[in-house]
Design a protein around this motif. Structure first.
Motif, short mmCIF file in Angstrom:
data_model
loop_
_atom_site.label_atom_id
_atom_site.label_comp_id
_atom_site.label_asym_id
_atom_site.label_seq_id
_atom_site.Cartn_x
_atom_site.Cartn_y
_atom_site.Cartn_z
N SER A 3 -11.60 64.31 -52.03
CA SER A 3 -11.20 64.20 -53.43
C SER A 3 -10.55 62.48 -53.61
O SER A 3 -10.34 62.18 -54.74
CB SER A 3 -9.97 64.97 -53.79
N LEU A 60 -12.37 60.47 -56.19
CA LEU A 60 -11.92 60.57 -57.41
C LEU A 60 -11.06 59.19 -57.83
O LEU A 60 -11.13 59.06 -58.93
CB LEU A 60 -11.19 61.70 -57.87
N ASP A 100 -4.13 70.99 -60.10
CA ASP A 100 -5.07 72.13 -59.95
C ASP A 100 -4.99 72.59 -58.53
O ASP A 100 -5.04 74.09 -58.25
CB ASP A 100 -6.61 71.76 -60.37
N THR A 101 -5.00 71.87 -57.85
CA THR A 101 -4.85 72.26 -56.16
C THR A 101 -3.54 73.04 -55.83
O THR A 101 -3.36 74.15 -55.37
CB THR A 101 -5.08 71.33 -55.14
N GLU A 153 -7.65 61.33 -62.74
CA GLU A 153 -8.68 62.37 -61.88
C GLU A 153 -8.11 62.79 -60.96
O GLU A 153 -8.20 64.14 -60.63
CB GLU A 153 -10.08 61.41 -61.88
N TYR A 168 -6.85 66.59 -60.26
CA TYR A 168 -7.18 67.61 -59.24
C TYR A 168 -6.18 68.02 -58.30
O TYR A 168 -6.11 69.24 -57.92
CB TYR A 168 -8.08 66.46 -58.34
#
Length: 314
Positions: free
Chosen positions: A277, A280, A242-243, A235, A239
């Motif tokens: 984050s 996560l 994507d960042t 996870e 993230y």
């Protein structure tokens, strides 16, 4: 070289002081490009040549986003971004010396001991050429010659075009002993005149050392490389991927588009989102905290650059 303490008076009621003001909008920041030399210089920004007259400056508006600056057959890339707290500064393409001199203002009832202590605290050891010999002297001055001179690392109250007042006023009790430091920034030529007038013996000759760097040697703020392979939490890795993709998209934007997207990545919102984050990857999923270790370089970079308008990048 004589020792001279510049005694200035502090009265009651507050007066204003000034600086290199830099106006900002929702899409750009204006910066003075200064040329303290005796000859015109030319600076190219994104291929557009800008002439800066001798002993003068030209204000230039930088849209947020990526730019190229070229001077003296060298160039580098920068990213101009918003900051949380507006600051001031200017650009020094010739990497000339600028002097930040500390003046101590004090009420008349300030004791000699108090004044002497403040004066001693303002002194710095500075390498100079004095009467043809390289020596170290103590002066209440800081010498800076960076390409970007910003108030994140340097701060001044009076700019190049402003005269230091003989008296300032402060909102204090008439019987109160009070002292105040005020810093004025000088071009080197103006500072030498100041020294010769008030600090040097009549026949003294002085100059300051200056060792400009090649533009390729100037500190560069590189976007940190993150160790994605070390992350043991799917996870968190998703993230972060994507960042990083959003960061790459950000560097293609300019102006208000850059500003609005930057807040969600590098501004307070983005910094808080990055730290949040961590949820996560709780300890049961990531017992060695590999995700937190992986994002730490990015968190450090965002924190350290929070109040910087200009990033030199590779």
């Amino acid at each position: 070289m004589k020792i001279f303490k510049y005694s200035l008076f502090l009265l009651c009621s507050l007066s204003s002081v000034g600086c290199f003001e830099s106006s900002t909008t929702g899409k750009s920041v204006k910066r003075l490009i200064d040329n303290p030399t005796d000859k015109e210089i030319k600076v190219a920004i994104d291929g557009n040549e800008l002439a800066i007259p001798a002993k003068s400056g030209v204000e230039y508006e930088f849209e947020y986003g990526k730019h190229n600056i070229a001077y003296n057959n060298e160039s580098f890339e920068i990213v101009v971004k918003p900051v949380k707290f507006n600051g001031h500064g200017f650009i020094n393409p010739t990497q000339s010396n600028y002097m930040l001199h500390t003046f101590i203002y004090a009420t008349e009832n300030t004791s000699d001991e108090t004044y002497d202590k403040l004066y001693e605290e303002s002194l710095n050891k500075v390498e100079v050429i004095l009467n043809g010999e390289q020596v170290e002297v103590e002066l209440p001055v800081k010498v800076v010659n960076d390409f970007f001179i910003e108030d994140k690392d340097n701060n001044w109250d009076y700019s190049i075009g402003q005269k230091i007042p003989k008296k300032v006023t402060e909102n204090i009790n008439n019987n109160q002993s009070y002292q105040l430091d005020i810093i004025k920034i000088y071009r080197e030529s103006a500072y030498l005149k100041f020294l010769k007038k008030d600090w040097l013996e009549k026949d003294d000759e002085i100059s300051f050392l200056n060792k400009p760097k090649k533009l390729s040697e100037i500190n560069q703020y590189v976007f940190p490389k993150l160790d994605l392979e070390s992350i043991r939490c799917d996870e968190g890795k998703k993230y972060l991927l994507d960042t990083l993709d959003k960061w790459q998209q950000l560097f293609t934007l300019t102006g208000s588009d850059f500003a609005s997207k930057y807040e969600g990545l590098g501004g307070y919102d983005g910094m808080h989102a990055l730290l949040d984050s961590k949820k996560l990857c709780p300890e049961d999923k990531d017992p060695e905290q590999t995700y937190f270790k992986a994002i730490r370089p990015l968190d450090d970079a965002l924190t350290n650059g929070r109040d910087m308008y200009f990033f030199i990048i590779k």
